[in-house]
Design a protein around this motif. Structure first.
Motif, PDB file in Angstrom:
ATOM      1  N   MET A  91       0.824  -1.203   0.000  1.00 57.71           N
ATOM      2  CA  MET A  91       0.000   0.000   0.000  1.00 57.71           C
ATOM      3  C   MET A  91       0.857   1.251   0.000  1.00 57.71           C
ATOM      4  O   MET A  91       0.482   2.256  -0.556  1.00 57.71           O
ATOM      5  CB  MET A  91      -0.920  -0.037   1.224  1.00 57.71           C
ATOM      6  CG  MET A  91      -1.568   1.279   1.514  1.00 57.71           C
ATOM      7  SD  MET A  91      -3.331   1.123   1.563  1.00 57.71           S
ATOM      8  CE  MET A  91      -3.776   2.829   1.605  1.00 57.71           C
ATOM      9  N   GLY A  92       2.000   1.232   0.623  1.00 64.39           N
ATOM     10  CA  GLY A  92       2.844   2.422   0.662  1.00 64.39           C
ATOM     11  C   GLY A  92       2.686   3.159   1.966  1.00 64.39           C
ATOM     12  O   GLY A  92       1.684   3.038   2.651  1.00 64.39           O
ATOM     13  N   THR A  93       3.699   3.925   2.291  1.00 61.58           N
ATOM     14  CA  THR A  93       3.700   4.703   3.517  1.00 61.58           C
ATOM     15  C   THR A  93       3.113   6.083   3.244  1.00 61.58           C
ATOM     16  O   THR A  93       3.558   6.772   2.323  1.00 61.58           O
ATOM     17  CB  THR A  93       5.140   4.859   4.042  1.00 61.58           C
ATOM     18  OG1 THR A  93       5.706   3.558   4.198  1.00 61.58           O
ATOM     19  CG2 THR A  93       5.160   5.586   5.367  1.00 61.58           C
ATOM     20  N   VAL A  94       2.130   6.472   4.041  1.00 63.00           N
ATOM     21  CA  VAL A  94       1.492   7.779   3.903  1.00 63.00           C
ATOM     22  C   VAL A  94       1.733   8.563   5.182  1.00 63.00           C
ATOM     23  O   VAL A  94       1.434   8.074   6.284  1.00 63.00           O
ATOM     24  CB  VAL A  94      -0.031   7.637   3.645  1.00 63.00           C
ATOM     25  CG1 VAL A  94      -0.685   9.010   3.539  1.00 63.00           C
ATOM     26  CG2 VAL A  94      -0.282   6.826   2.394  1.00 63.00           C
TER      27      VAL A  94
ATOM     28  N   ARG B 155       2.480  13.002   2.123  1.00 60.20           N
ATOM     29  CA  ARG B 155       3.415  12.277   1.262  1.00 60.20           C
ATOM     30  C   ARG B 155       3.059  10.802   1.227  1.00 60.20           C
ATOM     31  O   ARG B 155       2.703  10.222   2.242  1.00 60.20           O
ATOM     32  CB  ARG B 155       4.854  12.440   1.748  1.00 60.20           C
ATOM     33  CG  ARG B 155       5.385  13.841   1.591  1.00 60.20           C
ATOM     34  CD  ARG B 155       6.878  13.911   1.903  1.00 60.20           C
ATOM     35  NE  ARG B 155       7.383  15.258   1.795  1.00 60.20           N
ATOM     36  CZ  ARG B 155       7.846  15.808   0.676  1.00 60.20           C
ATOM     37  NH1 ARG B 155       7.877  15.102  -0.434  1.00 60.20           N
ATOM     38  NH2 ARG B 155       8.290  17.048   0.662  1.00 60.20           N
ATOM     39  N   ARG B 156       3.194  10.240   0.052  1.00 55.71           N
ATOM     40  CA  ARG B 156       3.056   8.797  -0.107  1.00 55.71           C
ATOM     41  C   ARG B 156       4.375   8.302  -0.669  1.00 55.71           C
ATOM     42  O   ARG B 156       4.779   8.723  -1.751  1.00 55.71           O
ATOM     43  CB  ARG B 156       1.908   8.462  -1.040  1.00 55.71           C
ATOM     44  CG  ARG B 156       1.942   7.026  -1.480  1.00 55.71           C
ATOM     45  CD  ARG B 156       0.660   6.323  -1.256  1.00 55.71           C
ATOM     46  NE  ARG B 156       0.868   4.917  -1.583  1.00 55.71           N
ATOM     47  CZ  ARG B 156      -0.007   4.173  -2.173  1.00 55.71           C
ATOM     48  NH1 ARG B 156      -1.184   4.659  -2.476  1.00 55.71           N
ATOM     49  NH2 ARG B 156       0.259   2.922  -2.427  1.00 55.71           N
ATOM     50  N   ASP B 157       5.042   7.464   0.090  1.00 56.31           N
ATOM     51  CA  ASP B 157       6.362   6.954  -0.296  1.00 56.31           C
ATOM     52  C   ASP B 157       7.310   8.087  -0.695  1.00 56.31           C
ATOM     53  O   ASP B 157       8.038   7.999  -1.670  1.00 56.31           O
ATOM     54  CB  ASP B 157       6.246   5.935  -1.439  1.00 56.31           C
ATOM     55  CG  ASP B 157       5.451   4.702  -1.029  1.00 56.31           C
ATOM     56  OD1 ASP B 157       5.513   4.325   0.163  1.00 56.31           O
ATOM     57  OD2 ASP B 157       4.765   4.128  -1.888  1.00 56.31           O
TER      58      ASP B 157
ATOM     59  N   GLU C 151       6.727  10.987  -2.011  1.00 60.93           N
ATOM     60  CA  GLU C 151       6.217  11.909  -3.037  1.00 60.93           C
ATOM     61  C   GLU C 151       5.048  12.724  -2.483  1.00 60.93           C
ATOM     62  O   GLU C 151       4.265  12.220  -1.685  1.00 60.93           O
ATOM     63  CB  GLU C 151       5.724  11.116  -4.253  1.00 60.93           C
ATOM     64  CG  GLU C 151       6.797  10.315  -4.945  1.00 60.93           C
ATOM     65  CD  GLU C 151       7.777  11.195  -5.692  1.00 60.93           C
ATOM     66  OE1 GLU C 151       7.334  12.161  -6.345  1.00 60.93           O
ATOM     67  OE2 GLU C 151       8.988  10.925  -5.599  1.00 60.93           O
TER      68      GLU C 151
ATOM     69  N   TYR D 215      -3.210  10.446  -7.220  1.00 58.05           N
ATOM     70  CA  TYR D 215      -3.676   9.951  -5.921  1.00 58.05           C
ATOM     71  C   TYR D 215      -5.140  10.261  -5.628  1.00 58.05           C
ATOM     72  O   TYR D 215      -5.624   9.985  -4.533  1.00 58.05           O
ATOM     73  CB  TYR D 215      -2.794  10.507  -4.803  1.00 58.05           C
ATOM     74  CG  TYR D 215      -1.382   9.997  -4.884  1.00 58.05           C
ATOM     75  CD1 TYR D 215      -1.094   8.668  -4.597  1.00 58.05           C
ATOM     76  CD2 TYR D 215      -0.336  10.826  -5.266  1.00 58.05           C
ATOM     77  CE1 TYR D 215       0.203   8.188  -4.676  1.00 58.05           C
ATOM     78  CE2 TYR D 215       0.960  10.352  -5.344  1.00 58.05           C
ATOM     79  CZ  TYR D 215       1.215   9.027  -5.057  1.00 58.05           C
ATOM     80  OH  TYR D 215       2.494   8.544  -5.137  1.00 58.05           O
TER      81      TYR D 215
ATOM     82  N   ARG E  81      -8.572   8.201  -3.416  1.00 56.54           N
ATOM     83  CA  ARG E  81      -8.031   7.307  -2.382  1.00 56.54           C
ATOM     84  C   ARG E  81      -8.312   7.805  -0.962  1.00 56.54           C
ATOM     85  O   ARG E  81      -7.782   7.264  -0.009  1.00 56.54           O
ATOM     86  CB  ARG E  81      -6.529   7.147  -2.557  1.00 56.54           C
ATOM     87  CG  ARG E  81      -6.163   6.564  -3.907  1.00 56.54           C
ATOM     88  CD  ARG E  81      -4.672   6.430  -4.066  1.00 56.54           C
ATOM     89  NE  ARG E  81      -4.345   6.119  -5.454  1.00 56.54           N
ATOM     90  CZ  ARG E  81      -3.229   5.542  -5.827  1.00 56.54           C
ATOM     91  NH1 ARG E  81      -2.328   5.212  -4.928  1.00 56.54           N
ATOM     92  NH2 ARG E  81      -2.996   5.309  -7.096  1.00 56.54           N
TER      93      ARG E  81
END
Length: 177
Positions: free
Chosen positions: A1-4, A75-77, A79, A119, A122
């Protein structure tokens, strides 16, 4: 899922280059509708980053350095996925787009609220807006938004519990009900 992660920008001006590219992606995805660049006679093409940088760069620098009281980056990952800024020290500020009727110590403005087109859908916009509203309320401020009635964001704010307070020039002022 990625780090938010949602982080407060300690030195917003240091993010100018990264934020300029982020805002340009939003500009491109809206066909040049947002940011509106209403002060520009000939708006740059949504495919012209250099033209956008020339027009929007100085305004972004002003906002980052002199207008925003707080800036938050989602930020997500690593970005930038979204942004939101708070403006609540209105007295003595050059915020010509804010009507005098709401320039007081109780008003808090939600500004620079954007989600990167990649994004969207989401829940990041909801997360940012909920955070901004709660943060302003915790400061004793009434959350307001100044936007344009033709933008998709206008309907989004209404669905999220904001109500129209007034028309102001080409803008519309909304308040969290």
């Amino acid at each position: 899922m990625g780090t938010v992660n949602l982080e407060r920008a300690g030195n917003p001006l240091s993010l100018k280059g990264e934020l300029l590219r982020f805002v340009f992606e939003v500009y491109r995805s809206t066909g040049g509708a947002y940011p509106a660049l209403e002060w520009v006679d000939e708006k740059p093409s949504p495919d012209d980053f250099e033209g956008f940088r020339r027009v929007y760069g100085p305004f972004l620098e002003f906002r980052l350095g002199k207008e925003f009281d707080e800036l938050y980056i989602l930020r997500r990952d690593g970005e930038i996925a979204g942004t939101v800024a708070l403006v609540y020290e209105l007295e003595g500020r050059d915020v010509w787009w804010v009507p005098e009727e709401i320039k007081n110590e109780k008003t808090g403005l939600i500004e620079f609220f954007m989600v990167h087109p990649f994004y969207r859908g989401r829940g990041y916009g909801s997360k940012l807006l909920d955070f901004a509203v709660e943060r302003l309320l915790s400061l004793g401020k009434t959350p307001h938004v100044v936007t344009f009635p033709h933008l998709d964001a206008y309907g989004y704010y209404l669905k999220r519990g904001f109500e129209k307070v007034m028309d102001y020039g080409g803008f519309v002022v909304l308040r969290k009900a």
